[in-house]
Design a protein around this motif. Structure first.
Motif, PDB file in Angstrom:
ATOM      1  N   HIS A 210       0.837  -1.206   0.000  1.00 18.01           N
ATOM      2  CA  HIS A 210       0.000   0.000   0.000  1.00 18.01           C
ATOM      3  C   HIS A 210       0.874   1.259   0.000  1.00 18.01           C
ATOM      4  CE1 HIS A 210      -4.242   1.370   0.750  1.00 18.01           C
ATOM      5  NE2 HIS A 210      -3.582   2.494   0.950  1.00 18.01           N
ATOM      6  N   SER A 211       1.771   1.343   0.952  1.00 17.88           N
ATOM      7  CA  SER A 211       2.615   2.529   1.050  1.00 17.88           C
ATOM      8  C   SER A 211       3.669   2.570  -0.050  1.00 17.88           C
ATOM      9  CB  SER A 211       3.278   2.598   2.429  1.00 17.88           C
ATOM     10  OG  SER A 211       4.090   1.465   2.654  1.00 17.88           O
ATOM     11  N   ARG A 212       4.129   1.406  -0.494  1.00 17.56           N
ATOM     12  CA  ARG A 212       5.134   1.401  -1.574  1.00 17.56           C
ATOM     13  C   ARG A 212       4.568   1.988  -2.856  1.00 17.56           C
ATOM     14  NH1 ARG A 212       6.196  -3.328  -3.180  1.00 17.56           N
ATOM     15  NH2 ARG A 212       5.151  -4.697  -1.683  1.00 17.56           N
ATOM     16  N   PHE A 213       3.286   1.747  -3.105  1.00 17.49           N
ATOM     17  CA  PHE A 213       2.648   2.290  -4.306  1.00 17.49           C
ATOM     18  C   PHE A 213       2.302   3.760  -4.141  1.00 17.49           C
ATOM     19  CE2 PHE A 213      -1.739   2.862  -6.285  1.00 17.49           C
ATOM     20  CZ  PHE A 213      -1.243   3.310  -7.496  1.00 17.49           C
ATOM     21  N   GLY A 259      -4.248  -4.479 -11.192  1.00 11.67           N
ATOM     22  CA  GLY A 259      -3.129  -3.877 -11.909  1.00 11.67           C
ATOM     23  C   GLY A 259      -2.021  -3.421 -10.988  1.00 11.67           C
ATOM     24  N   VAL A 260      -2.385  -2.956  -9.785  1.00 14.53           N
ATOM     25  CA  VAL A 260      -1.374  -2.562  -8.806  1.00 14.53           C
ATOM     26  C   VAL A 260      -0.530  -3.771  -8.425  1.00 14.53           C
ATOM     27  CG1 VAL A 260      -0.987  -1.636  -6.488  1.00 14.53           C
ATOM     28  CG2 VAL A 260      -2.824  -0.693  -7.916  1.00 14.53           C
ATOM     29  N   TYR A 261      -1.170  -4.905  -8.191  1.00 18.92           N
ATOM     30  CA  TYR A 261      -0.445  -6.113  -7.800  1.00 18.92           C
ATOM     31  C   TYR A 261       0.405  -6.650  -8.950  1.00 18.92           C
ATOM     32  CZ  TYR A 261      -2.547  -6.432  -3.219  1.00 18.92           C
ATOM     33  OH  TYR A 261      -2.893  -6.182  -1.917  1.00 18.92           O
ATOM     34  N   GLN A 262      -0.085  -6.528 -10.164  1.00 22.14           N
ATOM     35  CA  GLN A 262       0.699  -6.978 -11.316  1.00 22.14           C
ATOM     36  C   GLN A 262       1.968  -6.147 -11.454  1.00 22.14           C
ATOM     37  OE1 GLN A 262      -2.289  -6.531 -14.339  1.00 22.14           O
ATOM     38  NE2 GLN A 262      -3.141  -8.584 -14.017  1.00 22.14           N
ATOM     39  N   LEU A 263       1.837  -4.839 -11.288  1.00 23.48           N
ATOM     40  CA  LEU A 263       3.014  -3.970 -11.367  1.00 23.48           C
ATOM     41  C   LEU A 263       3.975  -4.250 -10.227  1.00 23.48           C
ATOM     42  CD1 LEU A 263       1.280  -0.633 -12.391  1.00 23.48           C
ATOM     43  CD2 LEU A 263       2.924  -1.927 -13.758  1.00 23.48           C
ATOM     44  N   ASP A 264       3.439  -4.498  -9.046  1.00 19.57           N
ATOM     45  CA  ASP A 264       4.300  -4.812  -7.912  1.00 19.57           C
ATOM     46  C   ASP A 264       5.095  -6.091  -8.170  1.00 19.57           C
ATOM     47  OD1 ASP A 264       5.003  -4.387  -4.943  1.00 19.57           O
ATOM     48  OD2 ASP A 264       4.281  -6.459  -4.995  1.00 19.57           O
ATOM     49  N   LYS A 265       4.444  -7.057  -8.787  1.00 19.66           N
ATOM     50  CA  LYS A 265       5.122  -8.325  -9.087  1.00 19.66           C
ATOM     51  C   LYS A 265       6.280  -8.120 -10.050  1.00 19.66           C
ATOM     52  CE  LYS A 265       3.802 -13.148  -9.791  1.00 19.66           C
ATOM     53  NZ  LYS A 265       2.694 -14.086 -10.159  1.00 19.66           N
ATOM     54  N   ARG A 278       4.013   4.790 -13.575  1.00 16.83           N
ATOM     55  CA  ARG A 278       3.750   6.231 -13.637  1.00 16.83           C
ATOM     56  C   ARG A 278       2.367   6.500 -14.233  1.00 16.83           C
ATOM     57  NH1 ARG A 278       7.581  10.431 -13.854  1.00 16.83           N
ATOM     58  NH2 ARG A 278       9.650   9.860 -13.093  1.00 16.83           N
ATOM     59  N   ASP A 279       2.055   5.809 -15.324  1.00 12.40           N
ATOM     60  CA  ASP A 279       0.777   6.040 -15.996  1.00 12.40           C
ATOM     61  C   ASP A 279      -0.395   5.703 -15.079  1.00 12.40           C
ATOM     62  OD1 ASP A 279       2.048   6.904 -18.269  1.00 12.40           O
ATOM     63  OD2 ASP A 279       1.772   5.045 -19.401  1.00 12.40           O
ATOM     64  N   LEU A 280      -0.243   4.665 -14.266  1.00 12.50           N
ATOM     65  CA  LEU A 280      -1.310   4.316 -13.334  1.00 12.50           C
ATOM     66  C   LEU A 280      -1.500   5.422 -12.300  1.00 12.50           C
ATOM     67  CD1 LEU A 280      -3.401   2.301 -12.292  1.00 12.50           C
ATOM     68  CD2 LEU A 280      -1.593   1.250 -10.900  1.00 12.50           C
ATOM     69  N   VAL A 281      -0.413   5.950 -11.762  1.00 14.65           N
ATOM     70  CA  VAL A 281      -0.510   7.043 -10.801  1.00 14.65           C
ATOM     71  C   VAL A 281      -1.161   8.262 -11.443  1.00 14.65           C
ATOM     72  CG1 VAL A 281       0.822   8.731  -9.463  1.00 14.65           C
ATOM     73  CG2 VAL A 281       1.410   6.298  -9.353  1.00 14.65           C
ATOM     74  N   TYR A 282      -0.729   8.614 -12.659  1.00 15.83           N
ATOM     75  CA  TYR A 282      -1.302   9.778 -13.334  1.00 15.83           C
ATOM     76  C   TYR A 282      -2.792   9.583 -13.596  1.00 15.83           C
ATOM     77  CZ  TYR A 282       3.617  10.925 -14.327  1.00 15.83           C
ATOM     78  OH  TYR A 282       4.964  11.205 -14.229  1.00 15.83           O
ATOM     79  N   ALA A 283      -3.170   8.379 -14.030  1.00 16.15           N
ATOM     80  CA  ALA A 283      -4.570   8.114 -14.347  1.00 16.15           C
ATOM     81  C   ALA A 283      -5.451   8.173 -13.117  1.00 16.15           C
ATOM     82  CB  ALA A 283      -4.704   6.754 -15.029  1.00 16.15           C
TER      83      ALA A 283
END
Length: 332
Positions: A210-213, A259-265, A278-283
């Motif tokens: 959670h905090s890492r993202f 998608g968050v978990y996929q990126l973390d993996k 980055r795109d996920l954060v911006y979106a």
């Protein structure tokens, strides 16, 4: 912005920075950028007076998180659920109640049907593990409409609106925080801080995802108000049912959770140059700022009309929808 407002914003911003960040919250960077981008994008026919308070609204964006400390237990108990909406936990509800208290009672009734009252299922069938975010949003929206009507009346009478404008800036801080949280996909799922239950894809169960993202990665890339503004959608002249609109917003956020978990993996949150992360954060921050801007604008448009009172008071036992367990009828 008045000096007193600026001083309060500065003081509380320092206080927030000195307190360990609670779980389940965008970091200060994202919340501030979301609030500022929303206010900056208010259209000319919206409540543009709020732009005079953009430093206050942005500087206090994380204020509701400091109400969640265990050192203030009454505040924590009331506030914590307002920051999440873990919809997998209450799939038994075909329709979400249009009342915070009806929702609480529905959860309690469901909990009593669980065979093992000590089971994880029973222990998580309560508002602490389901959240109450949509109620927090629509309740805060109502306060905005009422305050904006007061602003209009004073302005029409040629009177000073300074104090009601300050109160409205505070109300925007509160609703803005809940909307910002709602835009973060991990606030809209039981997998808020590590994957729960069956895990065939081997996603992390580490709570720090959670905090890492939302904090470490966001700070690593140096998210700015301008980047969020670039992802703000055109103004949506919202109509239709407000509660349904809020639920749809949270459903859309939840769709991005995996998608968050996929990126973390892929260790994407450890690399500032990850375009996908980055795109996920911006979106998602753009979605939060768009929703906040649209609800503030919608409240302003609604406030031009006099209050429409229901034919039967919701507290009247003669109301056809009156529920004696809550002492009221649900909202329409």
């Amino acid at each position: 912005m008045s000096r007193s407002l600026f001083a309060l914003a500065a003081a509380l911003h320092l206080s927030v920075a000195a307190i360990p960040a609670p779980a389940f919250a965008w970091g200060t960077t994202a919340h501030t950028a979301i609030n500022r981008a929303a206010i900056a994008s208010i259209p000319d026919d919206g409540p543009v007076f709020l732009k005079d308070h953009i430093d206050f609204i942005g500087g206090l964006a994380s204020l509701p998180d400091i109400w969640r400390s265990s050192s203030e237990p009454f505040s924590k108990i009331e506030e914590d659920p307002n920051h999440g909406w873990f919809s997998e936990q209450f799939t038994f509800m075909k329709t979400k109640p249009r009342s915070r208290y009806e929702f609480v009672i529905a959860l309690l009734n469901q909990q009593r049907t669980v065979a093992d009252p000590a089971s994880d299922d029973a222990l998580r069938t309560n508002i602490r593990w389901t959240g109450t975010m949509p109620y927090a949003i629509v309740e805060a929206y109502g306060r905005l409409v009422a305050g904006m009507r007061w602003h209009r009346r004073l302005a029409d009478e040629g009177k000073d609106t300074r104090f009601i404008d300050q109160a409205l800036a505070y109300d925007v801080v509160r609703i803005g925080h809940y909307i910002g949280d709602g835009a973060q996909p991990l606030h809209a799922s039981i997998h808020s801080d590590g994957w729960r239950g069956d895990n065939p894809k081997g996603y992390t169960t580490d709570r720090t995802i959670h905090s890492r993202f939302e904090s470490q990665f966001v700070d690593m890339i140096g998210l700015t108000e301008q980047q969020v503004t670039a992802n703000v959608a055109p103004v949506a002249r919202q109509g239709g049912d407000l509660f349904d609109t809020v639920l749809a917003f949270l459903d859309d956020s939840a769709e991005n959770m995996e998608g968050v978990y996929q990126l973390d993996k892929q260790a994407a949150f450890a690399a500032s140059d990850s375009k996908a992360a980055r795109d996920l954060v911006y979106a998602r921050t753009g979605a939060g700022a768009s929703m906040l801007r649209d609800l503030v604008t919608r409240a302003w448009a609604e406030s031009v009309n006099p209050p429409v009172r229901p034919a039967t008071d919701p507290l009247d036992p003669k109301n056809p929808s009156y529920n004696p367990e809550t002492g009221s009828a649900p909202a329409k």
